[in-house]
Write a protein that holds these residues in place. Sequence first.
Motif, mmCIF file in Angstrom:
data_model
loop_
_atom_site.group_PDB
_atom_site.id
_atom_site.type_symbol
_atom_site.label_atom_id
_atom_site.label_comp_id
_atom_site.label_asym_id
_atom_site.label_seq_id
_atom_site.Cartn_x
_atom_site.Cartn_y
_atom_site.Cartn_z
ATOM 1 N N ILE A 311 -2.935 -22.281 51.836
ATOM 2 C CA ILE A 311 -3.427 -22.318 50.456
ATOM 3 C C ILE A 311 -4.487 -21.294 50.393
ATOM 4 N N ASP A 312 -4.156 -20.365 49.514
ATOM 5 C CA ASP A 312 -5.187 -19.207 49.230
ATOM 6 C C ASP A 312 -5.988 -19.591 47.918
ATOM 7 N N LYS A 313 -6.664 -18.476 47.362
ATOM 8 C CA LYS A 313 -7.590 -18.547 46.370
ATOM 9 C C LYS A 313 -8.588 -19.772 46.687
ATOM 10 N N VAL A 314 -9.096 -19.716 47.858
ATOM 11 C CA VAL A 314 -10.193 -20.587 48.366
ATOM 12 C C VAL A 314 -11.271 -19.897 48.795
ATOM 13 N N SER A 315 -12.455 -20.573 48.927
ATOM 14 C CA SER A 315 -13.735 -19.823 49.298
ATOM 15 C C SER A 315 -14.186 -20.837 50.660
ATOM 16 N N LEU A 316 -14.951 -19.895 51.432
ATOM 17 C CA LEU A 316 -15.414 -20.710 52.749
ATOM 18 C C LEU A 316 -17.068 -20.647 52.367
ATOM 19 N N ILE A 317 -17.649 -21.781 52.499
ATOM 20 C CA ILE A 317 -19.044 -21.859 52.345
ATOM 21 C C ILE A 317 -19.747 -22.200 53.675
ATOM 22 N N ASN A 318 -20.840 -21.629 54.077
ATOM 23 C CA ASN A 318 -21.410 -21.811 55.017
ATOM 24 C C ASN A 318 -23.038 -22.295 54.950
ATOM 25 N N ILE A 319 -22.988 -23.495 55.402
ATOM 26 C CA ILE A 319 -24.610 -24.014 54.910
ATOM 27 C C ILE A 319 -25.334 -24.150 56.437
ATOM 28 N N GLU A 384 -30.109 -21.794 54.385
ATOM 29 C CA GLU A 384 -29.265 -20.648 53.923
ATOM 30 C C GLU A 384 -28.048 -21.107 53.467
ATOM 31 N N VAL A 385 -27.397 -20.580 52.442
ATOM 32 C CA VAL A 385 -26.014 -20.690 51.918
ATOM 33 C C VAL A 385 -25.195 -19.319 51.744
ATOM 34 N N GLY A 386 -24.014 -19.148 52.634
ATOM 35 C CA GLY A 386 -23.334 -18.030 52.565
ATOM 36 C C GLY A 386 -22.022 -18.481 52.256
ATOM 37 N N HIS A 387 -21.091 -17.513 51.650
ATOM 38 C CA HIS A 387 -19.809 -17.554 51.204
ATOM 39 C C HIS A 387 -18.875 -16.482 51.506
ATOM 40 N N ASP A 388 -17.626 -16.817 51.486
ATOM 41 C CA ASP A 388 -16.610 -15.701 51.787
ATOM 42 C C ASP A 388 -15.261 -16.152 50.945
ATOM 43 N N ARG A 389 -14.922 -15.253 50.021
ATOM 44 C CA ARG A 389 -13.536 -15.612 49.020
ATOM 45 C C ARG A 389 -12.434 -14.767 49.789
#
Length: 460
Positions: A311-319, A384-389
């Motif tokens: 599945i695409d159109k998702v985002s990864l969030i790292n906390i 910290e919160v990071g994300h990658d689309r």
Amino acid sequence: MKFGGTSVGDQDCIGRVVEILKHYYTAGNELCVVVSAMSGVTDQLHAIAAEVEGARDEPPIDVFIVSMRARHGKVLQAVAPGEYDIVMRIINERLENLRNILTAVDNLRELTPRSRDYIISFGERLSALIVSAALREAGIPSRALNGCEAGIRTNDRHGCAEVLPESSSHIRSRVVPLLGESVPVIMGYMGCTADGIVTTLGRSGSDYSAAIVGAAIDADEIWIWTDVDGVMTADPRIIEDARVLSDVSYREAMELSFFGAKVLHPRSIEPAMQKGILVRVKNTFNPGAPGSCVVDKSAPDHRVVKAITYIDKVSLINITGAQMIGRPGVARAIFSALGEYEVNIMMISQGSSEANISLIVDDEHLAAALAALNEVLKKGYIQEVGHDRNVVAVAVVGVGMAGSPGIAGQIFTALGREGINLMMISQGSSEVNISFVVKQADGQRAVRVLHEEFGLAEES
């Protein structure tokens, strides 16, 4: 039997649908039909609603209504000329209702979730009339019912409403008396609250409608007619030699549908599973093909892996945050905040150090997720919160994976050989699904590598 948008997309498609239904009706079967909007219509309704809300100048409401009338009128004239005058009068009335609500949105410059649901339900309101008329033209008694008339009761969560348990008795009392003597054609994707307010059931909600109706009337089988030959080992647009699976289990079908396999709606499996009803997936454009069956337990196969999807159109969030380690209440704070912002979490992974939690969310939910996590950040629970689309989630599915040692090693070794880096890994305790996240550029290649690794193109 449920027919999707491509199955009712034009007069030729509806002609095929009528031939299929006539074949099974004359053979003595009791049929109940659920239909989607004609292909592309729901997207057009979404688009015009958004355009009207944000328009600075006069929006093209009249042009849109004329185009809708022309398309549906042309199809109606082709498939049911004898019914044209009567049915076209109803279509015109409904299009005037649509014009009125669009004009109200324009005047108020506000599109509420309730108004949006009402607007986007019109695709099914028109297509069901035409299919029902085409059946009558072919000599088969038929009546079109909207979701409310069919008894589909939901909560008021507009855009993705949940069907309420009391729907079963309503549906039975309204639909069962019509069977045998006629073929009811129910407008999929929509239901209504107890107060009669129109709701919609979310993406591919017509599948959900069909499953709810099928379970309520104790159908022998639920058939999903679509534009592919069945549930496949992978997306045929990515894997040319992807194979149709003769059968999959309920659990496998649910996992595949959650992770991007668009043949079935994720929620369409549960009502059938609760009643033990076989779900059959067939191709409207190749009705002679056997299709796929979704059953309680699929037939044994020497392969432990059944299918691979992504599945695409998702985002990864790292906390992240050292203060998360050993601190009670961190996970509760994170997920409570995400829940309050109505963020749907698709995958979760946490390191054993407890200093990192990774999440996958739909791109559409990313902004809300970041806003929710910012509230948690302010309270000092996380650092910290990071994300990658630019990521995709890949799922390897098969009930045979449960208790079979070495599957994860085989997956990750094959990916490593191809230089595909894993960004996140998640496996449920059921062991039916191993999921992982890779860069978007590696997504399709990962599917191809694993499809070949497990020999999924080969017949059993």
